[in-house]
Design an enzyme around this catalytic site. Sequence first.
Site, PDB file in Angstrom:
ATOM      1  N   ARG A 276       1.093  -0.851   0.052  1.00  0.00           N
ATOM      2  CA  ARG A 276       0.284  -0.233   0.312  1.00  0.00           C
ATOM      3  C   ARG A 276       0.904   1.494  -0.065  1.00  0.00           C
ATOM      4  O   ARG A 276       0.531   2.390   0.441  1.00  0.00           O
ATOM      5  CB  ARG A 276      -1.041  -0.100   1.543  1.00  0.00           C
ATOM      6  CG  ARG A 276      -2.363  -1.053   0.763  1.00  0.00           C
ATOM      7  CD  ARG A 276      -3.241  -0.926   2.433  1.00  0.00           C
ATOM      8  NE  ARG A 276      -3.652  -1.978   2.493  1.00  0.00           N
ATOM      9  CZ  ARG A 276      -4.021  -2.392   3.586  1.00  0.00           C
ATOM     10  NH1 ARG A 276      -4.579  -1.176   4.768  1.00  0.00           N
ATOM     11  NH2 ARG A 276      -5.508  -3.298   3.668  1.00  0.00           N
TER      12      ARG A 276
ATOM     13  N   ARG B  40      -4.373   5.698   0.574  1.00  0.00           N
ATOM     14  CA  ARG B  40      -4.320   7.147   1.100  1.00  0.00           C
ATOM     15  C   ARG B  40      -3.668   8.475   1.753  1.00  0.00           C
ATOM     16  O   ARG B  40      -4.036   9.305   2.442  1.00  0.00           O
ATOM     17  CB  ARG B  40      -5.767   6.817   2.321  1.00  0.00           C
ATOM     18  CG  ARG B  40      -6.694   5.317   0.651  1.00  0.00           C
ATOM     19  CD  ARG B  40      -7.799   5.493   1.906  1.00  0.00           C
ATOM     20  NE  ARG B  40      -6.846   4.360   2.751  1.00  0.00           N
ATOM     21  CZ  ARG B  40      -7.790   3.623   3.448  1.00  0.00           C
ATOM     22  NH1 ARG B  40      -9.187   4.439   3.992  1.00  0.00           N
ATOM     23  NH2 ARG B  40      -7.583   2.927   4.102  1.00  0.00           N
TER      24      ARG B  40
ATOM     25  N   ARG C 275      -7.242  11.211  -7.269  1.00  0.00           N
ATOM     26  CA  ARG C 275      -7.880   9.834  -6.615  1.00  0.00           C
ATOM     27  C   ARG C 275      -9.447  11.054  -7.090  1.00  0.00           C
ATOM     28  O   ARG C 275     -10.047  10.703  -8.084  1.00  0.00           O
ATOM     29  CB  ARG C 275      -8.673   9.726  -5.752  1.00  0.00           C
ATOM     30  CG  ARG C 275      -9.208   8.802  -5.148  1.00  0.00           C
ATOM     31  CD  ARG C 275      -9.757   8.282  -4.104  1.00  0.00           C
ATOM     32  NE  ARG C 275     -10.616   7.737  -3.530  1.00  0.00           N
ATOM     33  CZ  ARG C 275     -10.753   6.286  -2.530  1.00  0.00           C
ATOM     34  NH1 ARG C 275      -9.778   5.675  -2.203  1.00  0.00           N
ATOM     35  NH2 ARG C 275     -12.626   5.734  -2.423  1.00  0.00           N
TER      36      ARG C 275
ATOM     37  N   ASP D 145      -6.750  -3.076  -7.554  1.00  0.00           N
ATOM     38  CA  ASP D 145      -8.046  -3.448  -6.093  1.00  0.00           C
ATOM     39  C   ASP D 145      -7.877  -4.884  -6.552  1.00  0.00           C
ATOM     40  O   ASP D 145      -8.530  -5.147  -7.447  1.00  0.00           O
ATOM     41  CB  ASP D 145      -8.956  -2.501  -5.919  1.00  0.00           C
ATOM     42  CG  ASP D 145      -9.338  -2.348  -4.336  1.00  0.00           C
ATOM     43  OD1 ASP D 145      -8.718  -3.373  -3.393  1.00  0.00           O
ATOM     44  OD2 ASP D 145     -10.588  -2.005  -4.513  1.00  0.00           O
TER      45      ASP D 145
ATOM     46  N   TYR E 120     -14.341 -12.202  -0.828  1.00  0.00           N
ATOM     47  CA  TYR E 120     -15.265 -10.672  -1.555  1.00  0.00           C
ATOM     48  C   TYR E 120     -16.384 -10.627  -1.843  1.00  0.00           C
ATOM     49  O   TYR E 120     -16.838 -10.868  -1.918  1.00  0.00           O
ATOM     50  CB  TYR E 120     -14.251  -9.744  -2.070  1.00  0.00           C
ATOM     51  CG  TYR E 120     -13.513  -9.243  -1.968  1.00  0.00           C
ATOM     52  CD1 TYR E 120     -13.748  -8.366  -1.532  1.00  0.00           C
ATOM     53  CD2 TYR E 120     -12.106  -9.843  -1.309  1.00  0.00           C
ATOM     54  CE1 TYR E 120     -12.214  -6.938  -0.490  1.00  0.00           C
ATOM     55  CE2 TYR E 120     -10.988  -8.361  -0.807  1.00  0.00           C
ATOM     56  CZ  TYR E 120     -11.143  -7.746  -0.136  1.00  0.00           C
ATOM     57  OH  TYR E 120      -9.608  -7.327  -0.091  1.00  0.00           O
TER      58      TYR E 120
END
Length: 353
Positions: free
Chosen positions: A27, A31, A40, A77, A155
Amino acid sequence: MVQVPEKLLLRALRGERTERPPIWLMRQAGRYLPEYHVTRDAAGGMLGLCNSPQHAMEVTLQPIRRFGLDGAILFADLPQLAAALGQTLEYVDGEGPTLSPPIRSSGDIGRYLSLSNLHEALAPIYETVRELAGALPDEVTLIGYAGAPWTVATYMVEGRGGGATDHAIIRQWALSDPDGFQPLIDMLTTAAIEFLDRQIHAGAEAVQLFESWAGILPEPFFRRWCVEPVAAIIKALKAKHPTVPVIAFPRAAGLLYESYVVEIVADCIGLDNTVPLGWASARIQGELGRCIQGNLDPQLLVAGGRALRSEVERILQAATGGPFVFNLGHGIPKTTPPEHVAALVAQVQAWRT
C-alpha cells in the site's frame, strides 16, 4: 556493449544476499499521501482511479518519486478480478468495496460468473502495466499482483471486503459444502493464472499473490483453499515465465506458515508482523534457500521516532543474513505521516550487510 546490472530487488527475489536489502511497502501508493487524494478526486473516485491507466500509473509513481523505493507495485484493487468475472463492483464511503450479487451457492457460480470477458474487463490494468514499464526509473522493479483465490472469494461471497466482517458466510459454505464451493476456487485459480500471465507479458518483472485472509481457516481447509490453489498458480506461471520471481504472502497463517512455505514453491515468502524472524531466517533463508520479505508492524511506521528506528534495526540485524526484502507485515495505514516513510527508507537504504 555495457552490461546493465540486474535490479537490486530482482537479485534478492532470486535468492541472492544483496549488499543492502531492497525495500518496497505494501500500500505504498495510497491514502496517506496528499497527492494520492488529488489524483483520486481527478479520476472521480476509487473505481475511476482503478480503471484509468493514466491515473493508476500516476499514483503508482508517486511513492517512487517521493521516497526512491526499489519496487513499484501496480496500483489496482483485489476485487477488480471478481468484477471481471461478472459481479458489479462499487465503492461505498465508509464501507470499502462492495460486490453484487454476492455468490452464495454453486448455482450462483454458473448464473453470474464467467471467464469469457476476463481480459476485456482487465484491459485497463494491462495498459497501466505497459505504461509503467516504460515510465519507471531503470533501477526500480515493477511488481504485478493478484489476490489469491481464497481471498478474492471472501469478497465475492460476503459481498464486501475489509475487516468489518467475520467471514461467517463464506466459512459456513466452504466448510459445510466443500465440493460445492470448489468450482469458485477453480475459476479464481484459472483467472489468477491468466491475469498474472498478462501482467508479465505487459511488463511486470515480479508478481505477488496476496492471501489476506489465510488466517481464518482450520488446517485441512487451509491446505485445500490456500495452499493447493496458490501452488497451482505458481506452477503454471513458472511453466510460462521461469525467470519471473513470485512472492506469496499468507497473512496471519500462524503455525501454518511452515506447511505453506514447504508446499508452495514461491521464490519469496512475505511475512506478517507476527512471524518470528529467527525461524524465518533459519528455515526459509537457511534450509530452503529462499528469500523472505517483511515484516515491520505498520503501526510502528505510524509511531515513528525511536520506536521505529529500533525495530527497523532489529529486523535488519535478524534478516539480512540471507536474501531479504524489507517490507511491512501488512499495508501502510492511512494515518501514516509521509516523513516517517522517508525516514524508514533512508535507514534501510543506508544499511550494509
